[in-house]
Design a protein around this motif. Structure first.
Motif, PDB file in Angstrom:
ATOM      1  N   UNK A 240       0.832  -1.195   0.000  1.00 14.66           N
ATOM      2  CA  UNK A 240       0.000   0.000   0.000  1.00 14.66           C
ATOM      3  C   UNK A 240       0.862   1.239   0.000  1.00 14.66           C
ATOM      4  N   UNK A 241       0.778   2.017   1.041  1.00 13.43           N
ATOM      5  CA  UNK A 241       1.500   3.292   1.134  1.00 13.43           C
ATOM      6  C   UNK A 241       2.714   3.229   2.054  1.00 13.43           C
ATOM      7  N   UNK A 242       3.082   2.041   2.498  1.00 11.55           N
ATOM      8  CA  UNK A 242       4.160   1.921   3.485  1.00 11.55           C
ATOM      9  C   UNK A 242       5.126   0.809   3.080  1.00 11.55           C
ATOM     10  N   UNK A 243       6.399   1.008   3.365  1.00 10.65           N
ATOM     11  CA  UNK A 243       7.404  -0.038   3.161  1.00 10.65           C
ATOM     12  C   UNK A 243       7.447  -0.930   4.396  1.00 10.65           C
ATOM     13  N   UNK A 244       7.361  -2.231   4.185  1.00  9.06           N
ATOM     14  CA  UNK A 244       7.435  -3.169   5.306  1.00  9.06           C
ATOM     15  C   UNK A 244       8.864  -3.649   5.539  1.00  9.06           C
TER      16      UNK A 244
END
Length: 180
Positions: A106-110
């Motif tokens: 989505x909008x975040x790096x894991x």
């Protein structure tokens, strides 16, 4: 104590933080806020004012240097990264295409970018910066850099996270000082 027993225990903190960040990111009121928004380990929203000119100028110059010297990846500012202490906004980051494919949800790096840079603000404390360094390494960063208030860069590598080194291993020709 009975009231605490009725509150569900978070079994998967990673899923909790990703779900919480999706809620935060979808909130139109928070998009109107001009500063940085992060979350903490409890999912609470942390809001910081926008950076001053010297901070912003150093961010831009570091990003330019990374883009110029490491053309195989992406240079970013204000990059959202999932950590065990919530979602943090890395001031400047460099990330390879492969890591983006593996880590972008989505909008975040894991997975943290290979290089995470924090530009030190007047309000930052040593404990806060050391905590962010540890969180970025724990999230997968290979290097964490600090740019101090005089523009000097301080480099830390994953294998010796507590010890400053003279230069970046991934970008050894990076200038040691950044002008504001």
């Amino acid at each position: 104590m009975a009231a605490l027993l009725a509150i569900p225990h978070i079994k998967d903190t990673r899923a909790f933080h990703l779900k919480r960040w999706a809620e935060v990111y979808a909130d139109p009121e928070l998009h109107r806020y001009p500063g940085r928004v992060e979350t903490n380990r409890f999912g609470h929203i942390l809001m910081m004012p926008p950076p001053g000119f010297p901070h912003s100028s150093r961010q831009s110059e570091i990003m330019f240097q990374l883009r110029t010297q490491l053309p195989g990846g992406r240079s970013l500012t204000e990059c959202a990264v999932l950590t065990t202490d919530g979602v943090k906004g890395v001031d400047v980051a460099w990330i390879s295409a492969g890591r983006i494919k593996r880590g972008l949800k989505g909008e975040v790096l894991t997975i943290a970018p290979e290089i995470c840079v924090e530009v030190i603000s007047p309000k930052n404390t040593r404990q806060e910066l050391e905590t962010k360094r540890d969180l970025y390494f724990e999230a997968g960063a290979d290097e964490v850099w600090f740019c101090d208030k005089q523009g000097a860069l301080h480099f830390f590598l994953k294998d010796s996270a507590d010890t400053e080194v003279k230069a970046s291993g991934l970008c050894p020709s990076m200038p040691k000082r950044i002008k504001a």
